[in-house]
Write an enzyme that holds these catalytic residues in place. Structure first.
Site, mmCIF file in Angstrom:
data_model
loop_
_atom_site.group_PDB
_atom_site.id
_atom_site.type_symbol
_atom_site.label_atom_id
_atom_site.label_comp_id
_atom_site.label_asym_id
_atom_site.label_seq_id
_atom_site.Cartn_x
_atom_site.Cartn_y
_atom_site.Cartn_z
ATOM 1 C CG ASP A 293 -0.274 -0.467 2.547
ATOM 2 O OD1 ASP A 293 1.076 -0.298 2.323
ATOM 3 O OD2 ASP A 293 -1.046 -0.794 3.288
ATOM 4 C CD GLU B 29 -8.643 0.975 7.654
ATOM 5 O OE1 GLU B 29 -8.551 -0.067 8.563
ATOM 6 O OE2 GLU B 29 -8.089 2.328 8.120
ATOM 7 C CG HIS C 65 -5.689 -2.376 9.059
ATOM 8 N ND1 HIS C 65 -5.784 -0.795 8.916
ATOM 9 C CD2 HIS C 65 -4.556 -2.653 9.015
ATOM 10 C CE1 HIS C 65 -4.862 -0.398 9.349
ATOM 11 N NE2 HIS C 65 -3.599 -1.565 9.530
ATOM 12 C CG ASN D 28 -8.920 -1.623 11.908
ATOM 13 O OD1 ASN D 28 -7.766 -2.123 11.393
ATOM 14 N ND2 ASN D 28 -9.337 -0.360 11.228
HETATM 15 P P1 PGA Z 1 2.187 -1.798 12.815
HETATM 16 O O1 PGA Z 1 1.087 -1.669 11.689
HETATM 17 O O2 PGA Z 1 3.310 -2.554 12.162
HETATM 18 O O3 PGA Z 1 2.686 -0.210 12.737
HETATM 19 O O4 PGA Z 1 1.364 -1.964 14.087
HETATM 20 C C1 PGA Z 1 0.459 -2.849 11.027
HETATM 21 C C2 PGA Z 1 -0.544 -2.421 10.101
HETATM 22 O O5 PGA Z 1 -1.363 -1.368 10.482
HETATM 23 O O6 PGA Z 1 -0.655 -3.155 9.123
#
Ligand code: PGA
Length: 244
Positions: A67, A143, A138, A136
């Site tokens: 992304d 999302e 994702h 959450n």
């Molecule tokens: P993080 O993010 O590794 O910074 O916890 C993971 C994500 O949002 O996919």
């Protein structure tokens, strides 16, 4: 689905780097799907270390990132392009032309999405997709939703995601509200998936994703249906699973 328990973040990172380096050794021209965020930083550091010791060769490796924030250019220090340069690409012998990230500066969302899907197809698909998980549930920036988005698309980031990511920006107002992300279908088409999870604050969502129902309201739960998923998680992240 295989779950490997790591002692802590460093152990998780080392185990993940071992899996990625095995992939590169077995298929030197493999396509790696890469992720950003805090979780994979230690893994990239370990891969750079092994590269510098002469144990790894990225000269034929191709990559496609999950992304990118919509609206951020490559030279913006918060862009995922910049992140990948800083944490991996500029430290190893990967060829710039072999690295791919959605174009955050493309204002035509449909074109950005179609172009990126065409790039991934042109690469012959992803051999090993690295994933983190959001609080959450994702994966990429998919999302929680009523449906599983099939292909690369533009997303409106949820408030909880903006809140979680504001730590990388000077202020919350600077966090982009939209991003381009591989779809759930794009991720599920990867031949192998490596999900990394660290920390107690991810224990509930990991449990829900693995042991709960498969539902787009917990996007990572779809991984239960993929034939080749490896989870490397530390003890804190696995604390709700009852397998320690
Ligand atoms: P993080 O993010 O590794 O910074 O916890 C993971 C994500 O949002 O996919």
């Amino acid at each position: 689905m295989k779950i490997y328990q790591a002692k802590d973040y460093n152990d998780m990172s080392r185990k993940a780097a071992n899996i990625i380096s095995a992939q590169i050794i077995m298929k030197p021209d493999c396509v790696l799907g890469l992720a950003t965020g805090s979780t994979p930083v230690g893994t990239y550091k370990q891969l750079v270390d092994w590269y510098q010791k002469g144990d790894l060769d990225f000269s034929k490796v191709k990559t496609a990132n999950l992304d990118e924030y919509k609206g951020l250019s490559k030279d913006n220090s918060q862009s995922y392009y910049y992140f990948m340069q800083e944490h991996l690409f500029k430290h190893v012998n990967i060829k710039e032309k072999n690295t791919h990230i959605p174009d955050g500066t493309e204002t035509d969302a449909e074109k950005a999405a179609e172009d990126y899907e065409a790039i991934i197809s042109g690469l012959g698909g992803v051999d090993l997709q690295l994933l983190g998980i959001g609080h959450n549930g994702h994966i990429g920036f998919n999302e929680p939703s009523d449906i599983y988005p099939k292909d690369t698309h533009v997303v409106d980031l949820q408030e909880s995601t903006i809140e979680a990511n504001k730590r990388f920006f000077d202020s919350i107002d600077e966090v982009p509200r939209q991003a381009y992300t591989m779809g759930i279908g794009t991720i599920m088409r990867a031949r192998k998936i490596l999900l990394l999870v660290s920390g107690a604050e991810k224990a509930d969502i990991l449990y829900e994703s693995i042991c709960g129902p498969v539902t787009p309201s917990v996007p990572a739960s779809i991984l239960q249906l993929h034939p080749d998923v490896i989870i490397v998680a530390d003890e804190a992240a696995l604390s709700k699973m009852g397998i320690s």
